[in-house]
Design a protein around this motif. Sequence first.
Motif, PDB file in Angstrom:
ATOM      1  N   ARG A   1      37.214  34.326  37.586  1.00  0.00           N
ATOM      2  CA  ARG A   1      37.673  35.059  39.140  1.00  0.00           C
ATOM      3  C   ARG A   1      37.957  36.411  39.000  1.00  0.00           C
ATOM      4  O   ARG A   1      38.321  36.994  37.685  1.00  0.00           O
ATOM      5  N   GLY A   2      37.651  37.376  39.563  1.00  0.00           N
ATOM      6  CA  GLY A   2      37.770  38.698  39.509  1.00  0.00           C
ATOM      7  C   GLY A   2      36.778  39.379  40.363  1.00  0.00           C
ATOM      8  O   GLY A   2      36.344  39.138  41.277  1.00  0.00           O
ATOM      9  N   VAL A   3      36.409  40.724  39.756  1.00  0.00           N
ATOM     10  CA  VAL A   3      35.508  41.757  40.514  1.00  0.00           C
ATOM     11  C   VAL A   3      34.361  42.155  39.452  1.00  0.00           C
ATOM     12  O   VAL A   3      34.804  42.197  38.246  1.00  0.00           O
ATOM     13  N   LEU A   4      33.109  42.453  39.960  1.00  0.00           N
ATOM     14  CA  LEU A   4      32.194  42.767  39.266  1.00  0.00           C
ATOM     15  C   LEU A   4      31.721  44.284  39.673  1.00  0.00           C
ATOM     16  O   LEU A   4      31.658  44.160  41.169  1.00  0.00           O
ATOM     17  N   PHE A   5      31.360  45.009  38.948  1.00  0.00           N
ATOM     18  CA  PHE A   5      31.170  46.401  39.325  1.00  0.00           C
ATOM     19  C   PHE A   5      29.757  46.827  38.381  1.00  0.00           C
ATOM     20  O   PHE A   5      29.904  46.665  37.195  1.00  0.00           O
TER      21      PHE A   5
ATOM     22  N   ALA B   1      45.273  40.009  44.673  1.00  0.00           N
ATOM     23  CA  ALA B   1      45.368  38.731  45.355  1.00  0.00           C
ATOM     24  C   ALA B   1      45.035  37.449  44.411  1.00  0.00           C
ATOM     25  O   ALA B   1      45.351  36.642  44.757  1.00  0.00           O
ATOM     26  N   LEU B   2      44.207  38.054  43.674  1.00  0.00           N
ATOM     27  CA  LEU B   2      43.762  36.966  42.536  1.00  0.00           C
ATOM     28  C   LEU B   2      44.400  36.415  41.526  1.00  0.00           C
ATOM     29  O   LEU B   2      44.057  35.335  41.004  1.00  0.00           O
ATOM     30  N   GLY B   3      45.651  37.174  41.202  1.00  0.00           N
ATOM     31  CA  GLY B   3      46.599  36.784  40.499  1.00  0.00           C
ATOM     32  C   GLY B   3      46.273  37.253  39.035  1.00  0.00           C
ATOM     33  O   GLY B   3      45.268  37.857  38.501  1.00  0.00           O
ATOM     34  N   ALA B   4      47.013  36.590  38.110  1.00  0.00           N
ATOM     35  CA  ALA B   4      47.159  37.172  36.718  1.00  0.00           C
ATOM     36  C   ALA B   4      46.018  36.928  35.846  1.00  0.00           C
ATOM     37  O   ALA B   4      45.568  37.297  34.850  1.00  0.00           O
ATOM     38  N   ASP B   5      45.304  35.761  36.252  1.00  0.00           N
ATOM     39  CA  ASP B   5      43.874  35.437  35.791  1.00  0.00           C
ATOM     40  C   ASP B   5      42.639  36.316  36.128  1.00  0.00           C
ATOM     41  O   ASP B   5      41.610  35.864  35.682  1.00  0.00           O
ATOM     42  N   ALA B   6      42.799  37.289  37.003  1.00  0.00           N
ATOM     43  CA  ALA B   6      41.651  38.018  37.412  1.00  0.00           C
ATOM     44  C   ALA B   6      41.027  38.742  36.339  1.00  0.00           C
ATOM     45  O   ALA B   6      41.736  39.488  35.455  1.00  0.00           O
ATOM     46  N   ASP B   7      39.626  38.931  36.246  1.00  0.00           N
ATOM     47  CA  ASP B   7      39.041  39.833  35.240  1.00  0.00           C
ATOM     48  C   ASP B   7      38.196  40.911  35.975  1.00  0.00           C
ATOM     49  O   ASP B   7      38.050  40.776  37.390  1.00  0.00           O
ATOM     50  N   PHE B   8      37.730  41.821  35.508  1.00  0.00           N
ATOM     51  CA  PHE B   8      37.096  42.919  35.941  1.00  0.00           C
ATOM     52  C   PHE B   8      35.923  43.129  35.025  1.00  0.00           C
ATOM     53  O   PHE B   8      35.990  43.215  33.898  1.00  0.00           O
ATOM     54  N   LEU B   9      34.772  43.069  35.597  1.00  0.00           N
ATOM     55  CA  LEU B   9      33.549  42.829  34.885  1.00  0.00           C
ATOM     56  C   LEU B   9      32.539  43.996  35.103  1.00  0.00           C
ATOM     57  O   LEU B   9      32.199  44.264  36.315  1.00  0.00           O
TER      58      LEU B   9
END
Length: 390
Positions: A164-168, A88-96
């Motif tokens: 933009r993205g998700v952090l875990f 949903a966040l698109g092509a510039d989404a990162d995973f941290l």
Amino acid sequence: MNTNLPEPGTEERAHAEHLATLLRNEIRVNGPMPFARWMELCLYAPALGYYSAGRTKFGPAGDFVTAPELGDLFARCIARAFAPTLRALGADADFLELGGGSGAFALAALRELAAQDALPRRFLILEPSADLAARQRERIAAELPPEVAARVQWIARPPEAGWRGVLFANEVVDALPTTRFTLKDGEVFEEHVALEGERFVCIDRPADLLVANAVRHLERALGAPFDDGYRSEVLPQLPYWVQAVCGSLEAGAVLFVDYGYPRREFYLPERRDGTLVCHYRHRAHADPLHWPGLTDLTAFVDFTALAEAGVGAGLDFTGYAPQGQFLLASGLLDLVGDDLPEVLRVQRIAEVKRLTLPGDMGERFQAIAFTRGGVEALPGLRAFDLSHRL
């Protein structure tokens, strides 16, 4: 000294003594050392701390086993839970990922994200240990396709620019250097490490204003003062830490998984010596002064404090639930597979049991999540939300 633990070898003894010399020198120069500083140096002193040196930490050859080390189901389930948000966040989404451990989580998560058509633009690993980062790089380069491995980047500090993205973060908050406090005649004291000759000992000194205020905040929230002699842990720096790691997130989701309790369970009257646990070669003990640099030091997480810190950092609270319920609601059983060889299927069922049963990781570990920017995320966590306990 704990005499029930295995004895280290000659090189390990020399390593521990090298760090002990550094600790003694700092105490001689600055006086008794706050326990939080002791824990910081024992875990993170460059080239000498538990996480900074070259010993194996994770898995059967180390001192403890984390969920990603049991197999790939944990990481794959987390990746699947995050996949809709990343898409949903698109092509510039990162995973941290905060703290990459052995690299097992990143490997399994990236494989699953690729299968879900949800690969992030970058998979960032914030790893304070140069030794662990080197091991992670080697493993990821060897085991992932080059086009996937190229997305992985290591960073030494949280992103400063908006992203933009998700952090875990899995088992990260428990390793933050914790303050140990106690009460004497109603006044707050802080535990320190001092020297008696060459020997390390714990002593209590009057707490500074930051620690005293943190303890008084706990008492107000609990509705009663702590009894004299009650000893436990608190993280006065937690709001600042959460702001530091999450502050630049503009839109996305944040998920912490760790062992701990809601505040009223964390500070039960009968838990009057706190939650500090030391691990050495798969044995838990209660002597944090034993073999510095060779022993992992952790304290359980006050999830109420973590919820307060997240909201205080401007995040939107999403939900809180035991790990087992969260994973099951996020499709963990779908990953076991019906068409596997019997031996592998039995192994995966055993992994599911360890991750979800109440007597194992299922309830001892908790998950808490936040979002920012109006993002919808992690419906499996909301399905079993127990935030009324916080």
